[in-house]
Scaffold this active site. Structure first.
Site, PDB file in Angstrom:
ATOM      1  N   GLY A  10     -15.466  78.144  17.998  1.00 38.94           N
ATOM      2  CA  GLY A  10     -15.888  78.463  19.364  1.00 38.94           C
ATOM      3  C   GLY A  10     -14.919  77.887  20.376  1.00 38.94           C
ATOM      4  CB  VAL A  14     -18.835  73.220  24.665  1.00 38.55           C
ATOM      5  CG1 VAL A  14     -19.024  71.939  23.850  1.00 38.55           C
ATOM      6  CG2 VAL A  14     -19.948  73.350  25.685  1.00 38.55           C
ATOM      7  CG  LEU A 220     -33.273  71.007  24.322  1.00 36.48           C
ATOM      8  CD1 LEU A 220     -34.491  71.588  23.608  1.00 36.48           C
ATOM      9  CD2 LEU A 220     -32.397  72.124  24.853  1.00 36.48           C
ATOM     10  CB  ALA A 221     -35.000  65.318  27.331  1.00 37.08           C
ATOM     11  CB  ALA A 222     -30.005  65.001  29.344  1.00 35.18           C
ATOM     12  CD  GLN A 266     -26.408  68.192  49.616  1.00 34.81           C
ATOM     13  OE1 GLN A 266     -26.100  67.026  49.851  1.00 34.81           O
ATOM     14  NE2 GLN A 266     -26.776  69.029  50.576  1.00 34.81           N
ATOM     15  CB  CYS A 275     -26.583  73.617  30.638  1.00 36.08           C
ATOM     16  SG  CYS A 275     -25.080  73.603  29.641  1.00 36.08           S
ATOM     17  CD  GLN A 277     -32.946  80.662  34.588  1.00 39.07           C
ATOM     18  OE1 GLN A 277     -32.858  80.370  35.777  1.00 39.07           O
ATOM     19  NE2 GLN A 277     -33.020  81.906  34.173  1.00 39.07           N
ATOM     20  NE  ARG A 345     -21.492  80.448  30.973  1.00 35.20           N
ATOM     21  CZ  ARG A 345     -21.167  79.664  29.942  1.00 35.20           C
ATOM     22  NH1 ARG A 345     -21.646  79.934  28.737  1.00 35.20           N
ATOM     23  NH2 ARG A 345     -20.373  78.631  30.119  1.00 35.20           N
TER      24      ARG A 345
END
Length: 479
Positions: A10, A14, A220-222, A266, A275, A277, A345
């Protein structure tokens, strides 16, 4: 087994930056980034990289051809590497079970099957893509069911915590590196090998090791927590506009509380990117599957508030322009979801543009880093319009802000590019239709100065006093 060769499947936002920094900091390791897309690999091997990220060009130039390589020969890279990163896309499913919420893991599964088909020796396989909790278990099941005799695998979770626009700095000066793996001796040994790679530039105390499931959920939590902060301050921006408070002053007062802090406070037109959503929707889906509807509803509200903020801003533009923008020329400044990236995106600009196009406006668009083809692709996507030819006829892409604003009725600022703060707005005002409007969706402009020039200004989270000039324009339209 000491790691001397790394393969990354990939070559996206990332995999490319991450492996470029690993190559920079680990000159003794050969790093090969592979992708099926020949066009993308050709761009990584050219003078114009496929993604824009500050300082990325310099890192790639220092390493490419020495210990950093970009290739479409996936089989050779997998065969030679002791450690393999999976850095493929994990979009939200658009059909089937979990549509609109669950992560689509088809590319992760394809990567795992390629590894199983090709690998002739033991491999450490590292999840770099954002995946649901227990996805590593699925990868291991695929590898063990299809592996060659005598080949063993260890699966690690090593989620990225990069912010586009600062990715290289985030990688070089990471506040933490998270590595999850099995608690078996073999799993712990694999974790140690990945730790040794990062220890070439990251202090050991900043490398956190957990079990695999904690690592996957932490990613996911971050993102959910960060997005939650943005939605929270955006919810207050609506209250500020209704009461006369200033959301910037409220955010500053809240941010001085050491328990809360000032980051991600802000107010704006809304968050975007690949990331936030996607990961929150994934968390919602997981919660539903675990029969935790209250948890799912809680996180869904973060998404709902973001959609409300984008709609509220877009509707404000239409309402302010005498409730009609049919055939009016409106300048959209910024199309990327944030500054210092070309990534579009989930960009709020797409939502704003769709609303204005649906209302019959003609859009003049300028972004310093987003390619014209990408803007057209986003605005003619089936999720945006069923009539792409009509949309194409009503959008024009410009190479600078001055030509994009000429003879337009309004400026709608959607991305906080620094260059927009330094524009000559007197020159812009002279070339615009009157009354000339500015809608600052990022709160970066000097609103008082714009009003003195003659603009009618609206922004997020603050009710600006009407100047004598704007009152005069208002009385003319009512007469």
């Amino acid at each position: 087994m000491p790691i001397t060769k790394i393969c990354c499947i990939g070559a996206g936002y990332v995999g490319g930056p991450t492996c470029s920094v690993i190559a920079l900091k680990c000159p003794h390791i050969r790093v090969t980034v592979v992708d099926k897309s020949k066009e993308r690999i050709d761009q990584w091997n050219s003078s114009k990289l496929p993604i824009y990220e500050p300082d990325l060009d310099d890192v790639v130039q220092k390493c490419r051809g020495k210990n950093l390589f970009f290739s479409t020969d996936i089989a050779q890279a997998i065969e030679e590497a002791e450690l393999i990163f999976i850095s493929v896309n994990t979009p939200t499913k658009t059909f089937g079970n979990g549509k609109g919420r669950a992560a689509d893991l088809k590319y992760v599964e394809t990567a795992a099957r390629m590894i199983a088909d090709i690998a002739a020796g033991d491999k450490i396989v590292v999840e770099k893509s954002t995946v649901p909790v227990r996805a590593a278990e699925s990868i291991m099941n695929i590898l063990r069911a299809n592996h060659r005799p005598g080949v063993s695998y260890q699966i690690l979770s090593n989620p990225e915590f990069l912010a586009e626009g600062t990715a290289i700095n985030d990688l070089i000066n990471a506040d933490r590196v998270l590595i999850g793996g099995e608690e078996s001796p073999e799993g712990q040994a694999a974790i140690e090998e990945l730790c040794k790679i990062y220890e070439n530039w990251i202090p050991r105390e900043n490398i956190l090791t957990t079990n695999t499931w904690s690592s996957e959920l932490s990613k996911l939590a971050a993102n959910a927590f960060l997005a939650q902060r943005i939605s929270s301050i955006n919810s207050l921006s609506a209250v500020c506009e209704a009461t006369g408070a200033d959301v910037s002053e409220v955010a500053r007062a809240i941010g001085l509380d050491s328990r809360i802090g000032p980051k991600f406070m802000q107010a704006s037109v809304g968050f975007g990117g690949s990331c936030f959503q996607k990961d929150i929707l994934n968390l919602v889906y997981i919660s539903e599957c675990l029969n935790l509807p209250e948890v799912a509803d809680y996180w869904q509200k973060v998404i709902d508030m973001n959609e409300y903020q984008k709609s509220r801003f877009s509707n404000k533009v239409v309402e302010s322009l005498f409730n009609t923008v049919t055939d009016k020329k409106i300048s959209l400044l910024g199309f990327a979801f944030k500054k210092n990236t070309g990534d579009t995106r989930e960009s709020p600009a797409i939502h704003v543009a769709k609303t204005l196009l649906d209302e019959g406006a003609k859009l003049h668009i300028y972004d310093p880093k987003v390619e014209e083809s990408q803007i057209i692709y986003e605005l003619t996507h089936p999720s945006v319009t069923s009539d792409p030819e009509s949309v194409k006829s009503r959008i024009t892409i410009y190479s600078n802000a001055y030509s994009a604003t000429e003879k337009t009725h309004a400026i709608v600022l959607c991305t906080e590019w620094d260059e927009f703060k330094g524009l000559d707005f007197r020159r812009i005002y002279a070339d615009m239709m009157k009354p000339a409007y500015v809608f600052d969706g990022r709160k970066i402009l000097d609103h008082d100065a714009l009003q003195r020039i003659g603009f009618i200004v609206q922004t997020i989270g603050k009710k600006l006093p009407r100047t004598a000039l704007s009152r005069a324009w208002g009385s003319r339209t009512q007469a």
